[in-house]
Design a protein around this motif. Structure first.
Motif, PDB file in Angstrom:
ATOM      1  N   LEU A  55      27.965 125.177  49.597  1.00 55.79           N
ATOM      2  CA  LEU A  55      27.582 125.777  48.319  1.00 55.79           C
ATOM      3  C   LEU A  55      28.608 125.493  47.236  1.00 55.79           C
ATOM      4  CD1 LEU A  55      26.131 129.250  49.414  1.00 55.79           C
ATOM      5  CD2 LEU A  55      24.888 127.209  48.710  1.00 55.79           C
ATOM      6  N   VAL A  59      26.245 122.877  44.906  1.00 51.72           N
ATOM      7  CA  VAL A  59      25.427 123.615  43.946  1.00 51.72           C
ATOM      8  C   VAL A  59      26.002 123.619  42.521  1.00 51.72           C
ATOM      9  CG1 VAL A  59      24.447 125.875  43.394  1.00 51.72           C
ATOM     10  CG2 VAL A  59      24.387 125.027  45.743  1.00 51.72           C
ATOM     11  N   LEU A 157      20.927 133.466  45.621  1.00 55.82           N
ATOM     12  CA  LEU A 157      22.254 133.414  46.240  1.00 55.82           C
ATOM     13  C   LEU A 157      22.932 134.787  46.235  1.00 55.82           C
ATOM     14  CD1 LEU A 157      23.782 130.014  45.113  1.00 55.82           C
ATOM     15  CD2 LEU A 157      22.849 130.660  47.326  1.00 55.82           C
ATOM     16  N   LEU A 383      18.583 123.824  46.989  1.00 57.64           N
ATOM     17  CA  LEU A 383      19.244 125.109  47.211  1.00 57.64           C
ATOM     18  C   LEU A 383      18.878 125.698  48.571  1.00 57.64           C
ATOM     19  CD1 LEU A 383      21.160 127.158  45.848  1.00 57.64           C
ATOM     20  CD2 LEU A 383      19.128 128.515  45.404  1.00 57.64           C
ATOM     21  N   ALA A 387      21.755 126.354  51.167  1.00 56.22           N
ATOM     22  CA  ALA A 387      21.989 127.716  51.624  1.00 56.22           C
ATOM     23  C   ALA A 387      21.834 127.822  53.138  1.00 56.22           C
ATOM     24  CB  ALA A 387      21.028 128.673  50.920  1.00 56.22           C
TER      25      ALA A 387
END
Length: 491
Positions: A55, A59, A157, A383, A387
């Protein structure tokens, strides 16, 4: 995972993407499928990174780049549907998929089931937006999907972090969860704003395009990590920093300086390359995990595949039903309001005056065709995969979560991603009004350029016209980019 393996994954990703594009295929889908197949090659080692790094490294730059291209004015005009899709629908989807997961896989536990729900909740609408022109999406649909993509990642998130904390034994209540969500959002936005202001102050003092670009490349990582250190939303910090820096450097004369055009040109070339490399890496990385997570499944392959299939259908249906119910309610309210205005001329006059004072347009619900497009853009993507890869090892059913995330992502890309273009053509939405408005705006912008003397004067005039609402943001951005290129060519 060593450096040679990373370079090999990136290099193969480039080759696969080139071949996929020549055949009109979605590169990300092809990469993840081939990587998943390659994971079964005899002797292939498992490639793993620390979960926190996924992440933190992937991201922030992807989200910063997406926010750079988002129109701020369009987000404000469509704030109601954006908040509904980016916050309320993500919370609803997380809860629904979490409860369904706990029913399908009871030994997973409710907290870990909500981790899975948060992983599966956010659609990757920014990928759809990036192809909006090719698909023929209306501008308003594109604006709503862009805003949704910037909010739903942060919402998902935050819920992911809360759920992971609950798995680890942290006491979580509804009130505590809401309070934590509010804190992470506000603190994240403020952190990003402060760092954005600092980047603006420092940037114009460097006087070197390479150094300035390097500073901005570091900004999303800095914003994300700084916010995470104070337990705030790193995602919202990145979005806030991106909006502040991009808008000020493009439109605000106070932040213009000699040579800024060269930096803007350089950044416009750097970010797409970085986006491609990161997206390629994530799709390949998660695909290469398939064999190993299947071997470590705690719940059995059949039960996991059944759960994945049910959750795939549920994810698609939840968005379809929720979007039509929410947008349909607004459409009904708007119809009733119009009838009321038609019956009362004095009320209509006050309504129009109020809109003029706001210097904007009234919120008009989407048409049925536009609503169908929004409801069908529920493809999961980067994502969800990032994740899933970032789920800590102490979360029960981690391998099942990764398998389900991969199947749901592939399923939505195959079912929705490959049919969205055909759906858009079938709906035959009339874009002639938008095209005429864009042409008119272009003529207004070109006249502004003709009336201004010099590159700096032209950029300043375009920025002023945008602030005064004489020029829309998209046209202003494109014309400023044209001015930058002309100035670079003559220097």
């Amino acid at each position: 995972m060593n450096g040679a393996e990373v370079l090999l994954v990136a290099g193969l990703g480039i080759a696969v993407s080139a071949a996929a594009k020549r055949r009109g295929l979605e590169p990300g889908l092809v990469i993840v499928v081939l990587a998943a197949a390659a994971s079964f090659l005899p002797g292939l080692p498992r490639l793993e990174l620390e979960s926190e790094l996924i992440l933190a490294l992937v991201v922030p730059p992807l989200l910063y780049s997406a926010a750079r291209g988002a129109g701020i004015s369009g987000l404000g005009t469509n704030l109601r549907p954006i908040l509904t899709l980016g916050v309320a629908l993500v919370v609803l989807t997380t809860a629904a998929l979490g409860f369904i997961s706990s029913w399908l896989l009871p030994s997973l536990g409710l907290a870990a089931a909500f981790v899975l729900g948060a992983v599966l909740a956010p659609p990757d609408t920014i990928t759809t937006v990036s192809h909006g022109g090719e698909l023929g999406l209306p501008k308003r649909v594109t604006s709503i999907l862009t805003g949704e993509s910037l909010l739903n990642d942060a919402t998902a998130l935050t819920l992911f972090t809360i759920a992971v904390g609950a798995v680890s034994g942290e006491s979580t209540t509804w009130a505590g969860g809401i309070g934590r969500f509010a804190y992470t959002a506000v603190a994240g936005l403020l952190t990003g704003a402060v760092l954005g202001i600092g980047a603006l102050w420092l940037r114009k003092r460097l006087h070197h395009p390479t150094l300035e670009t390097a500073l901005i490349l570091l900004l999303p990582f800095t914003a994300f990590l700084a916010a995470e250190e104070i337990h705030a939303s790193g995602i919202l910090a990145v979005v806030s920093a991106s909006f502040g820096v991009t808008a000020n450097l493009t439109f605000d004369p106070k932040h213009q300086y000699s040579g800024a055009h060269l930096t803007r040109i350089q950044e416009d070339q750097v970010w797409p390359v970085l986006d491609f490399l990161l997206e390629t890496f994530v799709f390949a990385y998660i695909g290469l995990q398939l064999k190993f997570v299947l071997e470590d499944l705690e719940f059995g392959l059949g039960r996991t595949l059944l759960a994945a299939g049910v959750l795939l259908v549920a994810a698609i249906l939840i968005r379809l039903v929720a979007v039509f119910l929410l947008f349909g309610r607004w459409s009904l309210q708007w119809t009733m309001m119009r009838r009321k205005l038609d019956r009362d001329p004095a009320l209509r006059t006050r309504f129009e005056q109020q809109i003029q004072r706001r210097r904007g347009r009234p919120f008009v619900p989407l048409s049925g065709k536009e609503t169908l497009l929004v409801s069908w853009t529920g493809m999961r993507g980067i994502l969800t995969l990032a994740a899933a890869a970032a789920v800590p090892h102490d979360v029960p059913g981690r391998d099942a979560i990764q398998v389900i995330a991969l199947i749901v992502t592939l399923g939505t890309l195959l079912i929705q991603g490959t049919t969205l273009s055909a759906l858009t053509r079938w709906l035959q939405i009339d874009l002639s009004g938008e095209e005429a408005e864009s042409a008119q705006m272009r003529r207004v912008g070109e006249q502004i350029l003709a009336d201004a003397d010099g590159f700096e004067a032209q950029r300043s005039a375009l920025g002023k016209a945008f602030v005064e609402r004489r020029l829309d943001e998209t046209t202003a951005r494109h014309l400023i980019a044209d001015v930058d290129l002309r100035q670079a060519a003559e220097s």
